[in-house]
Design a protein around this motif. Sequence first.
Motif, short mmCIF file in Angstrom:
data_model
loop_
_atom_site.label_atom_id
_atom_site.label_comp_id
_atom_site.label_asym_id
_atom_site.label_seq_id
_atom_site.Cartn_x
_atom_site.Cartn_y
_atom_site.Cartn_z
N VAL A 264 0.86 -1.18 0.00
CA VAL A 264 0.00 0.00 0.00
C VAL A 264 0.91 1.23 0.00
N LEU A 265 0.64 2.17 -0.92
CA LEU A 265 1.46 3.37 -1.05
C LEU A 265 0.69 4.61 -0.60
N THR A 266 1.33 5.43 0.22
CA THR A 266 0.75 6.73 0.55
C THR A 266 0.87 7.63 -0.68
N ASP A 267 0.23 8.79 -0.66
CA ASP A 267 0.35 9.72 -1.78
C ASP A 267 1.81 10.09 -2.03
N THR A 268 2.54 10.36 -0.96
CA THR A 268 3.95 10.73 -1.08
C THR A 268 4.76 9.58 -1.67
N GLU A 269 4.51 8.36 -1.21
CA GLU A 269 5.23 7.20 -1.74
C GLU A 269 4.92 6.97 -3.21
N ALA A 270 3.65 7.15 -3.60
CA ALA A 270 3.27 6.97 -5.00
C ALA A 270 3.96 8.02 -5.88
N ARG A 271 4.00 9.27 -5.41
CA ARG A 271 4.68 10.32 -6.18
C ARG A 271 6.18 10.04 -6.28
N THR A 272 6.78 9.58 -5.19
CA THR A 272 8.20 9.25 -5.21
C THR A 272 8.47 8.11 -6.18
N MET A 273 7.63 7.09 -6.15
CA MET A 273 7.78 5.95 -7.06
C MET A 273 7.66 6.43 -8.51
N ALA A 274 6.71 7.30 -8.79
CA ALA A 274 6.54 7.83 -10.15
C ALA A 274 7.79 8.59 -10.57
N GLN A 275 8.36 9.37 -9.68
CA GLN A 275 9.59 10.10 -10.00
C GLN A 275 10.74 9.14 -10.28
N LEU A 276 10.87 8.11 -9.45
CA LEU A 276 11.93 7.14 -9.65
C LEU A 276 11.81 6.43 -11.00
N LEU A 277 10.57 6.24 -11.45
CA LEU A 277 10.33 5.56 -12.72
C LEU A 277 10.32 6.53 -13.90
N GLY A 278 10.57 7.81 -13.63
CA GLY A 278 10.72 8.77 -14.71
C GLY A 278 9.47 9.47 -15.16
N GLN A 279 8.40 9.40 -14.40
CA GLN A 279 7.17 10.08 -14.76
C GLN A 279 7.17 11.50 -14.20
N PRO A 280 6.70 12.48 -14.98
CA PRO A 280 6.60 13.82 -14.43
C PRO A 280 5.52 13.86 -13.35
N VAL A 281 5.77 14.58 -12.28
CA VAL A 281 4.81 14.67 -11.19
C VAL A 281 4.46 16.14 -11.01
N PHE A 282 3.35 16.53 -11.57
CA PHE A 282 2.92 17.92 -11.55
C PHE A 282 2.58 18.40 -10.15
N VAL A 283 2.06 17.51 -9.32
CA VAL A 283 1.65 17.91 -7.98
C VAL A 283 2.80 18.50 -7.19
N ASP A 284 4.00 17.92 -7.32
CA ASP A 284 5.15 18.44 -6.60
C ASP A 284 5.44 19.88 -6.99
N GLU A 285 5.27 20.22 -8.26
CA GLU A 285 5.47 21.60 -8.69
C GLU A 285 4.46 22.52 -8.01
N VAL A 286 3.21 22.10 -7.98
CA VAL A 286 2.18 22.89 -7.34
C VAL A 286 2.46 23.02 -5.85
N THR A 287 2.89 21.94 -5.21
CA THR A 287 3.19 21.96 -3.79
C THR A 287 4.28 22.99 -3.49
N HIS A 288 5.32 23.04 -4.31
CA HIS A 288 6.38 24.02 -4.09
C HIS A 288 5.85 25.44 -4.21
N LEU A 289 4.92 25.66 -5.12
CA LEU A 289 4.38 26.99 -5.32
C LEU A 289 3.54 27.45 -4.13
N THR A 290 2.94 26.52 -3.41
CA THR A 290 2.02 26.89 -2.34
C THR A 290 2.68 26.97 -0.97
#
Length: 160
Positions: free
Chosen positions: A53-79
């Motif tokens: 089971v992956l938390t939102d943070t773990e799923a985003r980290t996994m996506a980054q490790l696999l080379g997928q762009p993660v738009f949410v992280d960009e939005v998070t930095h802006l806020t």
Amino acid sequence: MQLERTALPGVGVSYTFGTADGQRIGVVTRLGGRRELIAYDAEDHETVRHTAVLTDTEARTMAQLLGQPVFVDEVTHLTRGLDGVAAVRIPLVAGSPYCGGRLADLRSRTRTGASVVAVIRDGRAIASPEPGFVLRAGDAVVAVGDDAAVAALRELLIGG
């Protein structure tokens, strides 16, 4: 590579694929947004060997490790520093009452107080989608609002 998407009524959506060496891997995205990484038996592709089971943070980290762009992280930095404002990505799963509907029909700001600022489709962000934009299963709605507003939008999108 063939990606299989299977609607799981009342549960969410299952995405599975086979690797080049014959392994079967999958992700189950539940209606509430929870994700589970699944590894199937090498001999029997219907038998689950491991689940994580992956938390939102773990799923985003996994996506980054696999080379997928993660738009949410960009939005998070802006806020950062904007007390009380949340920027979230809400997956639109099969069975949502808004699959196939126009963004305008959602009326998210009026009904929940959250604003849809982008839609992620096929790994690409569509910023400021027009009111006539048609939502579909597999999209992720990027919304901004306070915690209560984005929680209400999540419930609206899953039909709760």
